[in-house]
Write a protein that holds these residues in place. Sequence first.
Motif: not given
Length: 145
Positions: A10-12, A35-37, A56-58
């Motif tokens: 994850l990115w935050s 395409d963020l899941q 994410g995913p990034v």
Amino acid sequence: MPLKVQKVALWSGEIEDKPGTLAKVLEPFAQAKVDLQVVLVERNPAKANFGVVYLGPVKGKKATEAAKSVGFSEVSTPVVLRIEGQNKPGLGHLMTNALAEAGINLSFVKASVLGNKFVAFFAFDNDADAKKASRILSTLKLPRG
């Protein structure tokens, strides 16, 4: 059919708690066709008028640039597992009970059902707990029918 369990990086970042801020955060990802899941958003109870976004995913240059353009960075905690499979009554209890019996604490759980399938995100405070949980959930004996 066993559960599919995978770790999600994850990115935050922090956002203001007001209309339109989430849309502004998601805009560069949409423009880059990322395409963020998973997108998890909640208010920050410790800081009035602000929220936190996990997504994410990034992966790849375009996704990384989009994330950095909105001030986001990859996080080491929480460690999140994405669990998916056939939905069955009592499955949430079965999974969380198996983790409880192993002494694993959950940081948060987000889950949803669509048709006869479910997807859940289980968060943990550290990688060791997530790895242990992944082994347990991947081999969990599921009810028939």
